[in-house]
Design a protein around this motif. Structure first.
Motif, PDB file in Angstrom:
ATOM      1  N   ASN A   1      36.684  43.268  42.267  1.00 35.67           N
ATOM      2  CA  ASN A   1      38.040  43.776  42.484  1.00 35.67           C
ATOM      3  C   ASN A   1      38.704  43.135  43.701  1.00 35.67           C
ATOM      4  OD1 ASN A   1      38.129  45.704  40.272  1.00 35.67           O
ATOM      5  ND2 ASN A   1      36.504  46.743  41.391  1.00 35.67           N
ATOM      6  N   ASP A   2      37.893  42.708  44.677  1.00 35.96           N
ATOM      7  CA  ASP A   2      38.458  41.932  45.792  1.00 35.96           C
ATOM      8  C   ASP A   2      39.055  40.636  45.259  1.00 35.96           C
ATOM      9  OD1 ASP A   2      37.101  43.134  48.587  1.00 35.96           O
ATOM     10  OD2 ASP A   2      35.929  43.492  46.779  1.00 35.96           O
ATOM     11  N   LEU A   3      38.375  40.023  44.292  1.00 34.04           N
ATOM     12  CA  LEU A   3      38.817  38.752  43.733  1.00 34.04           C
ATOM     13  C   LEU A   3      39.960  38.918  42.743  1.00 34.04           C
ATOM     14  CD1 LEU A   3      35.528  36.786  42.926  1.00 34.04           C
ATOM     15  CD2 LEU A   3      37.435  35.963  44.294  1.00 34.04           C
ATOM     16  N   TRP A   4      39.950  39.998  41.991  1.00 30.26           N
ATOM     17  CA  TRP A   4      40.783  40.070  40.807  1.00 30.26           C
ATOM     18  C   TRP A   4      41.918  41.066  40.915  1.00 30.26           C
ATOM     19  CZ3 TRP A   4      38.380  39.594  35.303  1.00 30.26           C
ATOM     20  CH2 TRP A   4      39.395  39.589  34.351  1.00 30.26           C
ATOM     21  N   ARG A   5      41.593  42.345  40.843  1.00 29.66           N
ATOM     22  CA  ARG A   5      42.662  43.322  40.700  1.00 29.66           C
ATOM     23  C   ARG A   5      43.576  43.377  41.918  1.00 29.66           C
ATOM     24  NH1 ARG A   5      43.371  46.171  36.698  1.00 29.66           N
ATOM     25  NH2 ARG A   5      41.269  45.813  35.926  1.00 29.66           N
ATOM     26  N   TYR A   6      43.044  43.025  43.074  1.00 29.14           N
ATOM     27  CA  TYR A   6      43.861  43.030  44.288  1.00 29.14           C
ATOM     28  C   TYR A   6      44.227  41.601  44.695  1.00 29.14           C
ATOM     29  CZ  TYR A   6      42.368  47.810  44.218  1.00 29.14           C
ATOM     30  OH  TYR A   6      42.130  49.086  43.811  1.00 29.14           O
TER      31      TYR A   6
ATOM     32  N   GLN B   1      43.568  35.405  54.125  1.00 26.31           N
ATOM     33  CA  GLN B   1      43.263  36.693  54.749  1.00 26.31           C
ATOM     34  C   GLN B   1      42.288  37.503  53.905  1.00 26.31           C
ATOM     35  OE1 GLN B   1      44.276  37.641  57.868  1.00 26.31           O
ATOM     36  NE2 GLN B   1      42.711  39.215  57.514  1.00 26.31           N
ATOM     37  N   ASP B   2      42.432  37.432  52.579  1.00 26.62           N
ATOM     38  CA  ASP B   2      41.525  38.167  51.694  1.00 26.62           C
ATOM     39  C   ASP B   2      40.078  37.743  51.917  1.00 26.62           C
ATOM     40  OD1 ASP B   2      43.555  39.593  50.589  1.00 26.62           O
ATOM     41  OD2 ASP B   2      43.652  38.456  48.717  1.00 26.62           O
ATOM     42  N   ARG B   3      39.870  36.436  52.052  1.00 33.63           N
ATOM     43  CA  ARG B   3      38.498  35.963  52.249  1.00 33.63           C
ATOM     44  C   ARG B   3      37.964  36.401  53.614  1.00 33.63           C
ATOM     45  NH1 ARG B   3      35.895  29.832  52.311  1.00 33.63           N
ATOM     46  NH2 ARG B   3      33.733  30.549  52.351  1.00 33.63           N
ATOM     47  N   LYS B   4      38.798  36.372  54.632  1.00 34.82           N
ATOM     48  CA  LYS B   4      38.373  36.842  55.952  1.00 34.82           C
ATOM     49  C   LYS B   4      37.983  38.319  55.889  1.00 34.82           C
ATOM     50  CE  LYS B   4      41.091  33.635  58.785  1.00 34.82           C
ATOM     51  NZ  LYS B   4      42.215  33.512  59.765  1.00 34.82           N
ATOM     52  N   ASP B   5      38.795  39.096  55.192  1.00 37.26           N
ATOM     53  CA  ASP B   5      38.513  40.528  55.069  1.00 37.26           C
ATOM     54  C   ASP B   5      37.203  40.754  54.319  1.00 37.26           C
ATOM     55  OD1 ASP B   5      40.866  41.062  56.393  1.00 37.26           O
ATOM     56  OD2 ASP B   5      42.010  41.502  54.563  1.00 37.26           O
ATOM     57  N   TYR B   6      37.017  40.017  53.244  1.00 36.86           N
ATOM     58  CA  TYR B   6      35.795  40.163  52.444  1.00 36.86           C
ATOM     59  C   TYR B   6      34.569  39.776  53.265  1.00 36.86           C
ATOM     60  CZ  TYR B   6      32.540  39.633  48.532  1.00 36.86           C
ATOM     61  OH  TYR B   6      31.459  39.738  47.683  1.00 36.86           O
TER      62      TYR B   6
ATOM     63  N   MET C   1      41.628  31.355  40.940  1.00 31.92           N
ATOM     64  CA  MET C   1      40.610  32.398  40.945  1.00 31.92           C
ATOM     65  C   MET C   1      39.208  31.807  40.823  1.00 31.92           C
ATOM     66  SD  MET C   1      42.490  35.262  38.596  1.00 31.92           S
ATOM     67  CE  MET C   1      41.057  36.326  38.551  1.00 31.92           C
ATOM     68  N   SER C   2      39.085  30.754  40.025  1.00 33.81           N
ATOM     69  CA  SER C   2      37.797  30.101  39.868  1.00 33.81           C
ATOM     70  C   SER C   2      37.338  29.502  41.194  1.00 33.81           C
ATOM     71  CB  SER C   2      37.889  29.017  38.795  1.00 33.81           C
ATOM     72  OG  SER C   2      36.631  28.408  38.584  1.00 33.81           O
ATOM     73  N   ARG C   3      38.259  28.865  41.894  1.00 30.75           N
ATOM     74  CA  ARG C   3      37.917  28.308  43.209  1.00 30.75           C
ATOM     75  C   ARG C   3      37.540  29.431  44.172  1.00 30.75           C
ATOM     76  NH1 ARG C   3      42.535  25.142  42.059  1.00 30.75           N
ATOM     77  NH2 ARG C   3      43.825  26.372  43.473  1.00 30.75           N
ATOM     78  N   ARG C   4      38.267  30.530  44.105  1.00 29.80           N
ATOM     79  CA  ARG C   4      37.982  31.657  44.986  1.00 29.80           C
ATOM     80  C   ARG C   4      36.583  32.213  44.724  1.00 29.80           C
ATOM     81  NH1 ARG C   4      42.337  34.921  47.069  1.00 29.80           N
ATOM     82  NH2 ARG C   4      41.482  36.785  46.081  1.00 29.80           N
ATOM     83  N   ALA C   5      36.193  32.276  43.456  1.00 31.92           N
ATOM     84  CA  ALA C   5      34.847  32.772  43.140  1.00 31.92           C
ATOM     85  C   ALA C   5      33.790  31.911  43.827  1.00 31.92           C
ATOM     86  CB  ALA C   5      34.633  32.787  41.629  1.00 31.92           C
ATOM     87  N   SER C   6      33.985  30.617  43.819  1.00 24.70           N
ATOM     88  CA  SER C   6      33.029  29.715  44.475  1.00 24.70           C
ATOM     89  C   SER C   6      33.003  29.932  45.977  1.00 24.70           C
ATOM     90  CB  SER C   6      33.393  28.250  44.164  1.00 24.70           C
ATOM     91  OG  SER C   6      33.242  27.976  42.785  1.00 24.70           O
ATOM     92  N   THR C   7      34.163  30.113  46.582  1.00 21.54           N
ATOM     93  CA  THR C   7      34.196  30.315  48.040  1.00 21.54           C
ATOM     94  C   THR C   7      33.629  31.680  48.418  1.00 21.54           C
ATOM     95  OG1 THR C   7      36.492  31.113  47.985  1.00 21.54           O
ATOM     96  CG2 THR C   7      36.156  28.761  48.342  1.00 21.54           C
ATOM     97  N   TYR C   8      33.883  32.690  47.610  1.00 22.05           N
ATOM     98  CA  TYR C   8      33.309  34.010  47.880  1.00 22.05           C
ATOM     99  C   TYR C   8      31.790  33.962  47.771  1.00 22.05           C
ATOM    100  CZ  TYR C   8      37.591  36.829  48.169  1.00 22.05           C
ATOM    101  OH  TYR C   8      38.773  37.395  48.578  1.00 22.05           O
ATOM    102  N   ASN C   9      31.297  33.242  46.785  1.00 22.20           N
ATOM    103  CA  ASN C   9      29.846  33.133  46.636  1.00 22.20           C
ATOM    104  C   ASN C   9      29.214  32.368  47.795  1.00 22.20           C
ATOM    105  OD1 ASN C   9      29.403  34.649  44.334  1.00 22.20           O
ATOM    106  ND2 ASN C   9      29.757  32.930  42.947  1.00 22.20           N
ATOM    107  N   ALA C  10      29.929  31.379  48.316  1.00 21.98           N
ATOM    108  CA  ALA C  10      29.427  30.684  49.504  1.00 21.98           C
ATOM    109  C   ALA C  10      29.347  31.658  50.684  1.00 21.98           C
ATOM    110  CB  ALA C  10      30.339  29.507  49.847  1.00 21.98           C
ATOM    111  N   THR C  11      30.331  32.533  50.787  1.00 21.22           N
ATOM    112  CA  THR C  11      30.314  33.547  51.843  1.00 21.22           C
ATOM    113  C   THR C  11      29.145  34.509  51.643  1.00 21.22           C
ATOM    114  OG1 THR C  11      32.713  33.424  52.101  1.00 21.22           O
ATOM    115  CG2 THR C  11      31.626  35.416  52.904  1.00 21.22           C
ATOM    116  N   ILE C  12      28.935  34.952  50.410  1.00 23.14           N
ATOM    117  CA  ILE C  12      27.810  35.851  50.120  1.00 23.14           C
ATOM    118  C   ILE C  12      26.487  35.206  50.492  1.00 23.14           C
ATOM    119  CG2 ILE C  12      26.519  36.993  48.263  1.00 23.14           C
ATOM    120  CD1 ILE C  12      29.243  37.355  46.818  1.00 23.14           C
TER     121      ILE C  12
END
Length: 243
Positions: free
Chosen positions: A111-116, A124-129, A177-188
Motif C-alpha cells: 500500500n506504500d507503493l500502490w494505493r498511496y 519523500q515516500d521512499r524516505k518515509d518507507y 511503479m515497477s522501478r519503485r518496487a526495485s528501489t523499495y526492495n533495495a531498501t528492504i
C-alpha cells in the motif's frame, strides 16, 4: 470534497464506536503450552484477503506446516488489509512485541507503493518507507525477536494494474511503479542486513501474475496462491529451528 467527506465519515465512526484508529490492536489469545510463537505483520496479503472463508490466509497454513515439524507452534496473525508501514508501526507493532514471540514475519509495502502512490511524492515516500523500516526492524531487534521480512512483488505486473476499471494507471505509471518496487526492495535488503533480519523473496515469483494462483480480483492470491506463500515462509524458517 470526496476526501473531506471520507474524513468526516471516519470521524463520525470513531465517535459512534469509541474506537481509536491509531490505538494498538488487541492481542489475540495465545495457546497455553506453545513451544514456538510466530507473529505475522502486514496488510491484506497477511490478513488473507480473497482466501476461502475460514482458511486464514498464509499464517494458518504456515502454522500447520510448522506444527508438523515443531509441535506446539502457534502463528498469531495481526495483519490488516489496506495498511501501510506507518499504520503497522502504530497499531500492529506494539501488539506484536507484547506477545513476546520467538519469530516475527513482516510483509509490508504494497500500500506504500500502490494505493498511496503519488508520482510527485516519490522521493519523500521512499524516505518515509525507509524510516518506517528502521522503526519496525529496530524495535523487533531490540525485543530480541528473530525477524523475516518479505521482498515485494512488482505490483505493476499484477493483472489489476493493467485495467483502468479498478486502478486507473497509465503505462507511464506502471513503469514508474515497477522501478519503485526495485528501489523499495533495495531498501528492504539494506535494512534487513543492518538489523539482522532474513529476506524472503516474493519479487522473483509468479504468484501475482499466474492466473492459477490469483483470485478473480487480479490482485490477491487465491487459496492455491496462499499455499505457495506459506510454503515459501516455511522454507525460510525451517532451517533456523532447533532440532
Amino acid at each position: 470534497m470526496k476526501r473531506y467527506v471520507r474524513r468526516l465519515l471516519g470521524t463520525l465512526l470513531l465517535i459512534l464506536t469509541g474506537c481509536d484508529r491509531d490505538a494498538p490492536l488487541s492481542a489475540p489469545p495465545l495457546t497455553p503450552g506453545r513451544t514456538l510463537t510466530i507473529v505475522t505483520l502486514g496488510d491484506s496479503l497477511t490478513e488473507g484477503i480473497a482466501d476461502t472463508p475460514g482458511m486464514g490466509g498464509y499464517p494458518a497454513r504456515l502454522e500447520r506446516l510448522l506444527d508438523g515439524v515443531h509441535p506446539g507452534t502457534q502463528v498469531v496473525n495481526v495483519g490488516r488489509s489496506g495498511w501501510t508501514s506507518a499504520q503497522l508501526i502504530k497499531r500492529q507493532l506494539p501488539t506484536a512485541v507484547s506477545i513476546k514471540p520467538d519469530v516475527a514475519l513482516v510483509w509490508i509495502g504494497s500500500n506504500d507503493l500502490w494505493r498511496y502512490y503519488r508520482a510527485e511524492q516519490e522521493v519523500q515516500d521512499r524516505k518515509d518507507y525507509s524510516a518506517n523500516l528502521d522503526t519496525i526492524l529496530s524495535t523487533l531487534q531490540e525485543a530480541r525477536i528473530r525477524t523475516f521480512i518479505a521482498l515485494l512483488d512488482d505490483q505493476s505486473k499484477r493483472p489489476v494494474a493493467r485495467t483502468t476499471e479498478v486502478e486507473p494507471y497509465t503505462q507511464d505509471d506502471r513503469e514508474r511503479m515497477s522501478r519503485r518496487a526495485s528501489t523499495y526492495n533495495a531498501t528492504i535488503a539494506d535494512k534487513a542486513a543492518q538489523y539482522g533480519a532474513t529476506t524472503v523473496d516474493f519479487y522473483h515469483t509468479n504468484i501475482f501474475t499466474d492466473p492459477s494462483t490469483l483470485a478473480p480480483d487480479g490482485n490477491h492470491p487465491d487459496p492455491h496462491g496462499y499455499d505457495l506463500i506459506a510454503q515459501m515462509w516455511f522454507d525460510a524458517i525451517r532451517p533456523t529451528l532447533k532440532p
